[in-house]
Design a protein around this motif. Structure first.
Motif, mmCIF file in Angstrom:
data_model
loop_
_atom_site.group_PDB
_atom_site.id
_atom_site.type_symbol
_atom_site.label_atom_id
_atom_site.label_comp_id
_atom_site.label_asym_id
_atom_site.label_seq_id
_atom_site.Cartn_x
_atom_site.Cartn_y
_atom_site.Cartn_z
ATOM 1 N N LYS A 199 -0.468 -3.700 11.281
ATOM 2 C CA LYS A 199 0.130 -5.034 11.210
ATOM 3 C C LYS A 199 1.533 -4.905 10.642
ATOM 4 N N SER A 255 3.826 -12.501 11.905
ATOM 5 C CA SER A 255 3.451 -11.089 11.966
ATOM 6 C C SER A 255 2.907 -10.752 13.349
ATOM 7 N N GLN A 266 4.795 -7.398 9.295
ATOM 8 C CA GLN A 266 5.301 -8.725 8.953
ATOM 9 C C GLN A 266 6.744 -8.824 9.427
#
Length: 379
Positions: free
Chosen positions: A274, A282, A276
């Motif tokens: 992941k 995100s 951001q």
């Protein structure tokens, strides 16, 4: 030794906790109301047209009653809506109307002590439900092979103990009571699970490791002395974070037995990341691989795959192997802390090396694409 308690309040134990509002407070009693509404439009199966569905919307009531300094009683109730075949955790897969039929999804009570931990009783998640750290999907993610909850569960979550600079460790234990009727060999007899949690910070590099296992036992057949069905599973999970980026990997195995004989083995992998991009947005991607191998002549069917489990009942027999690879990608955007928009795509590819009922793969490959766009509003 310095001690801290993870999930110090009931609110911290639920996904919508931060938005819960205190609706009653008097003396040592506090009642909070919260929840979320999540509606999505998408295509959830190649054989279905586009659809509008409820995605695990809920209403939650949380209660705290102070008993003494550092010691309190807790209660929690969660309402969900239509499930699939009576499963209150599968409302988003309901092809009818997933907005109907309110159902009690969680209902438990317990105690929490700031120097010991939390002990709860009731219909709730087990501690190993939180073992999977890398499932950040709103719709299509998740391949946790452990027993993640039950209707009658006793659960203990310890303090997190600081044993070194910026490093903490904790543990959780669960016991699942079986069905009251023990005459039917299909009835659940008992289960248990345990997990170890670790988290540390090394000059901005966040590290987390979880390790857990679960065991489930079913009643033996009334007509024979053979042992009943069993499922034994374990899983390891890791996550590394630095700045706006997170990355992790997980691996688990399950073994299914019946009449004392191993009928199938399952293998589960997840690798995910992941990033951001903005303070309020995100992107995330994941790869999951789920495989089940038949170990005996008995046909075995179970929810051992992810995207296909709801729509296509699958089974494998001795010498057969069923493998699923899943790619997931998504983007979310927060309009504010209580309103999130998201879009998500998943591609599943299932291959069998023998006759597999319902899909009848016969050495062929089954492919499916799913996508959805949704809005989640917390309150």
């Amino acid at each position: 030794m310095k001690k801290t308690l993870i999930a110090l309040t009931v609110a911290a134990m639920t996904a919508t906790a931060a938005q819960a509002a205190v609706v009653y407070e008097s003396d040592d009693t506090k009642v909070a109301l919260g929840g979320r509404v999540d509606v999505m439009v998408g295509k959830f199966n190649k054989d279905e047209r586009g659809d509008l569905r409820n995605n695990e919307s809920r209403v939650e009531i949380q209660v705290e009653q102070k008993i003494s300094e550092g010691f309190k009683a807790l209660a929690y109730w969660r309402l969900r809506f239509n499930g699939l075949n009576g499963q209150s955790n599968a409302d988003r897969w309901d092809t009818g109307s997933s907005f109907n039929s309110p159902t009690t999804n969680k209902l438990w009570a317990g105690f929490q002590h700031d120097d010991i931990g939390r002990l709860t009783f009731g219909k709730q998640d087990t501690n190993v439900d939180s073992l999977q750290m890398n499932d950040r999907a709103y719709i299509f993610g998740g391949n946790n092979n452990l027993t993640t909850g039950g209707d009658k569960v006793v659960s203990f979550r310890s303090l997190d103990y600081a044993f070194a600079n910026n490093q903490h460790i904790g543990f959780g234990l669960d016991y699942l009571f079986g069905d009251a009727n023990k005459a039917d060999n299909a009835e659940y007899k008992y289960g248990y699970s345990g997990i170890l949690f670790y988290r540390g910070d090394f000059n901005g590099l966040g590290v987390r490791f979880n390790a857990g296992a679960s065991h489930d036992k079913y009643e033996k057949q009334a007509s024979t002395s053979a042992a009943g069905a069993e499922k034994t599973a374990w899983r390891l999970a890791s996550e590394f974070s630095y700045g706006p980026a997170k990355f992790g990997a997980e691996y688990g195995q399950s073994r299914f037995k019946n009449q004392g004989e191993t009928t199938a083995k399952g293998y589960y992998i997840e690798v995910a990341g992941k990033y951001q991009v903005l303070d309020n947005s995100s992107i995330y991607v994941a790869w999951e691989r789920n495989q089940v191998r038949g170990e005996s002549a008995q046909t075995y069917g179970n929810d051992f795959t992810f995207l296909t489990e709801v729509h296509y009942p699958l089974a494998v027999t001795k010498g057969q192997k069923l493998t699923e690879n899943v790619i997931i990608a998504g983007v979310d955007y927060e309009l504010n802390k209580n309103v999130v928009l998201y879009t998500e795509y998943a591609h599943s590819r299932v291959k069998g090396n023998g006759s597999v009922n319902a899909t009848d793969l016969n050495n062929n490959t089954f492919k499916d694409n799913k996508f959805g766009v949704g809005a989640r509003i917390y309150f």
